[in-house]
Enzyme design. Structure first.
Site, PDB file in Angstrom:
ATOM      1  N   SER A  12       0.842  -1.197   0.000  1.00 50.44           N
ATOM      2  CA  SER A  12       0.000   0.000   0.000  1.00 50.44           C
ATOM      3  C   SER A  12       0.877   1.247   0.000  1.00 50.44           C
ATOM      4  O   SER A  12       1.644   1.478   0.946  1.00 50.44           O
ATOM      5  CB  SER A  12      -0.889   0.025   1.239  1.00 50.44           C
ATOM      6  OG  SER A  12      -1.410   1.334   1.390  1.00 50.44           O
ATOM      7  N   HIS A  37      -1.259  -1.428  -4.134  1.00 46.57           N
ATOM      8  CA  HIS A  37      -2.506  -1.056  -3.451  1.00 46.57           C
ATOM      9  C   HIS A  37      -2.568   0.463  -3.273  1.00 46.57           C
ATOM     10  O   HIS A  37      -1.639   1.077  -2.749  1.00 46.57           O
ATOM     11  CB  HIS A  37      -2.520  -1.750  -2.089  1.00 46.57           C
ATOM     12  CG  HIS A  37      -3.819  -1.663  -1.358  1.00 46.57           C
ATOM     13  ND1 HIS A  37      -4.883  -2.484  -1.636  1.00 46.57           N
ATOM     14  CD2 HIS A  37      -4.229  -0.843  -0.362  1.00 46.57           C
ATOM     15  CE1 HIS A  37      -5.891  -2.191  -0.825  1.00 46.57           C
ATOM     16  NE2 HIS A  37      -5.519  -1.198  -0.037  1.00 46.57           N
ATOM     17  N   ASP A  39      -4.900   3.442  -1.686  1.00 44.61           N
ATOM     18  CA  ASP A  39      -5.988   3.726  -0.749  1.00 44.61           C
ATOM     19  C   ASP A  39      -6.568   5.109  -1.008  1.00 44.61           C
ATOM     20  O   ASP A  39      -5.903   6.127  -0.789  1.00 44.61           O
ATOM     21  CB  ASP A  39      -5.456   3.648   0.687  1.00 44.61           C
ATOM     22  CG  ASP A  39      -5.184   2.216   1.115  1.00 44.61           C
ATOM     23  OD1 ASP A  39      -6.102   1.386   1.023  1.00 44.61           O
ATOM     24  OD2 ASP A  39      -4.041   1.926   1.537  1.00 44.61           O
ATOM     25  N   MET A  41      -9.297   7.778   0.084  1.00 39.74           N
ATOM     26  CA  MET A  41     -10.142   8.127   1.246  1.00 39.74           C
ATOM     27  C   MET A  41     -10.680   9.542   1.088  1.00 39.74           C
ATOM     28  O   MET A  41      -9.979  10.427   0.593  1.00 39.74           O
ATOM     29  CB  MET A  41      -9.316   8.058   2.529  1.00 39.74           C
ATOM     30  CG  MET A  41      -8.615   6.727   2.735  1.00 39.74           C
ATOM     31  SD  MET A  41      -7.804   6.656   4.329  1.00 39.74           S
ATOM     32  CE  MET A  41      -6.916   5.095   4.204  1.00 39.74           C
ATOM     33  N   HIS A  70      -8.460   0.742  -3.760  1.00 39.08           N
ATOM     34  CA  HIS A  70      -9.375   0.508  -2.636  1.00 39.08           C
ATOM     35  C   HIS A  70     -10.111   1.811  -2.340  1.00 39.08           C
ATOM     36  O   HIS A  70      -9.525   2.745  -1.802  1.00 39.08           O
ATOM     37  CB  HIS A  70      -8.523   0.045  -1.438  1.00 39.08           C
ATOM     38  CG  HIS A  70      -9.297  -0.214  -0.189  1.00 39.08           C
ATOM     39  ND1 HIS A  70      -8.679  -0.457   1.022  1.00 39.08           N
ATOM     40  CD2 HIS A  70     -10.636  -0.268   0.051  1.00 39.08           C
ATOM     41  CE1 HIS A  70      -9.603  -0.654   1.949  1.00 39.08           C
ATOM     42  NE2 HIS A  70     -10.794  -0.537   1.394  1.00 39.08           N
ATOM     43  N   MET A  72     -12.381   4.029  -0.331  1.00 33.08           N
ATOM     44  CA  MET A  72     -13.012   4.261   0.972  1.00 33.08           C
ATOM     45  C   MET A  72     -13.690   5.622   0.892  1.00 33.08           C
ATOM     46  O   MET A  72     -13.291   6.588   1.536  1.00 33.08           O
ATOM     47  CB  MET A  72     -11.957   4.200   2.085  1.00 33.08           C
ATOM     48  CG  MET A  72     -11.491   2.775   2.365  1.00 33.08           C
ATOM     49  SD  MET A  72      -9.893   2.695   3.183  1.00 33.08           S
ATOM     50  CE  MET A  72      -8.815   2.874   1.759  1.00 33.08           C
ATOM     51  N   MET A 141     -11.073  -6.524   5.883  1.00 34.63           N
ATOM     52  CA  MET A 141     -10.311  -5.512   6.622  1.00 34.63           C
ATOM     53  C   MET A 141     -10.004  -6.066   8.014  1.00 34.63           C
ATOM     54  O   MET A 141     -10.919  -6.514   8.721  1.00 34.63           O
ATOM     55  CB  MET A 141     -11.128  -4.227   6.779  1.00 34.63           C
ATOM     56  CG  MET A 141     -11.524  -3.523   5.485  1.00 34.63           C
ATOM     57  SD  MET A 141     -10.138  -2.953   4.501  1.00 34.63           S
ATOM     58  CE  MET A 141      -9.211  -1.955   5.658  1.00 34.63           C
ATOM     59  N   ASP A 179      -6.456  -6.834   4.396  1.00 35.71           N
ATOM     60  CA  ASP A 179      -5.912  -5.474   4.446  1.00 35.71           C
ATOM     61  C   ASP A 179      -5.943  -4.940   5.869  1.00 35.71           C
ATOM     62  O   ASP A 179      -7.012  -4.828   6.469  1.00 35.71           O
ATOM     63  CB  ASP A 179      -6.770  -4.580   3.529  1.00 35.71           C
ATOM     64  CG  ASP A 179      -6.208  -3.161   3.395  1.00 35.71           C
ATOM     65  OD1 ASP A 179      -5.094  -2.908   3.907  1.00 35.71           O
ATOM     66  OD2 ASP A 179      -6.884  -2.323   2.769  1.00 35.71           O
TER      67      ASP A 179
HETATM   68  C1  DX5 Z   1      -6.367   1.128   5.867  1.00 39.93           C
HETATM   69  C2  DX5 Z   1      -5.936   0.943   4.432  1.00 39.93           C
HETATM   70  C3  DX5 Z   1      -4.812   0.016   4.334  1.00 39.93           C
HETATM   71  C4  DX5 Z   1      -3.538   0.523   4.972  1.00 39.93           C
HETATM   72  C5  DX5 Z   1      -2.722  -0.662   5.373  1.00 39.93           C
HETATM   73  O1  DX5 Z   1      -7.440   1.954   5.905  1.00 39.93           O
HETATM   74  O2  DX5 Z   1      -7.005   0.417   3.667  1.00 39.93           O
HETATM   75  O3  DX5 Z   1      -4.583  -0.408   3.000  1.00 39.93           O
HETATM   76  O4  DX5 Z   1      -2.787   1.342   4.118  1.00 39.93           O
HETATM   77  O5  DX5 Z   1      -1.662  -0.235   6.138  1.00 39.93           O
HETATM   78  P1  DX5 Z   1      -0.910  -1.216   7.139  1.00 39.93           P
HETATM   79  O6  DX5 Z   1      -0.437  -2.377   6.335  1.00 39.93           O
HETATM   80  O7  DX5 Z   1       0.180  -0.378   7.683  1.00 39.93           O
HETATM   81  O8  DX5 Z   1      -1.923  -1.640   8.180  1.00 39.93           O
HETATM   82 ZN    ZN Z   2      -6.530  -0.505   1.697  1.00 40.67          ZN
END
Ligand code: DX5
Ligand code: ZN
Length: 224
Positions: A12, A37, A39, A41, A70, A72, A141, A179
């Site tokens: 990620s 990956h 993320d 948000m 991903h 969110m 998750m 994840d």
């Molecule tokens: C959390 C994200 C993850 C995050 C994982 O909200 O969806 O993808 O970046 O980070 P680590 O591996 O550090 O938990």
């Molecule tokens: Zn993620």
């Protein structure tokens, strides 16, 4: 999607050094990452704001590995086309962020991407049970989404096994991605329970050299 014999690793970029994002992406690709990956948000669905389609498009230009995006974000349906245009290969949404999950997943596939559903720690498998035909990936998750570097929530472990059993029972080629808080300590128990893909942010970018940590995370799969 063909099931791989080995666990796939999807670093990620949330934990990468953003001042050198290009170099970081190239480095994890060279180190053997299978997917990348990303993320996304929105400060609404989760309590943090990160990046959007423009950064996805920039990353697409410099890597050949699939972009595992991903979402969110609350209004996921509104942005499916944008992420396709930006170069997403796998697009994952949270069931809580869309009014009609089946419609959203079919639209993602119609646009030419692999479709994923992400389940928060408190969300049960019932959320996806009747849309399995539309899914290429189910992401479990193991932290509450929003931030990298959080502690792994152990109580989600039985859900990994339950999902493995459900998928094997129906016989579809759906990958189980995990994840949150994946690291060398938690990876073996996830693999034993039937996970296929590991997302890892802080465990990879916080522990260079990347080839070594990626190799360590790619633990042997369970034979059951
Ligand atoms: C959390 C994200 C993850 C995050 C994982 O909200 O969806 O993808 O970046 O980070 P680590 O591996 O550090 O938990
Ligand atoms: Zn993620």
């Amino acid at each position: 999607m063909v099931k791989n014999k080995e666990i796939l690793i999807s670093p990620s970029i949330l934990s990468a050094d953003f001042t050198r994002l290009g170099e970081e992406v190239r480095a994890v690709e060279a180190a053997g990452a299978d997917w990348l990956h990303i993320d996304v948000m929105d400060g609404h669905f989760v309590p943090n704001i990160t990046i959007g389609p423009m950064v996805v498009a920039a990353v697409k230009k410099i890597t050949r590995i699939p972009l595992d995006v991903h979402l969110m974000i609350s209004n996921a349906d509104q942005f499916l086309e944008d992420f396709r245009e930006a170069g997403a290969d796998i697009l994952t949404v949270h069931p809580e962020a869309t009014n009609h999950l089946h419609r959203t997943l079919s639209r993602i596939r119609e646009l030419g991407m692999k479709a994923g559903a992400a389940l928060n720690p408190s969300t049960g498998l019932e959320a996806v049970r009747y849309v399995l035909e539309e899914l290429d990936v189910i992401m479990l998750m193991t932290v509450n989404p929003g931030f990298p570097g959080q502690s792994f929530i152990n109580s989600v472990l039985p859900k990994v096994r339950a999902l493995r059993d459900l998928i094997d029972e129906v016989g579809y080629e759906i990958l189980i991605e995990v994840d949150g808080g994946v690291n060398p300590n938690t990876a073996p128990e996830l693999a034993d329970r039937g996970a296929d893909v590991f997302v890892a942010g802080s465990a990879v970018f916080g522990h260079p050299p990347y080839d070594r940590i990626i190799r360590t995370l790619r633990v042997p799969r369970s034979s059951t």
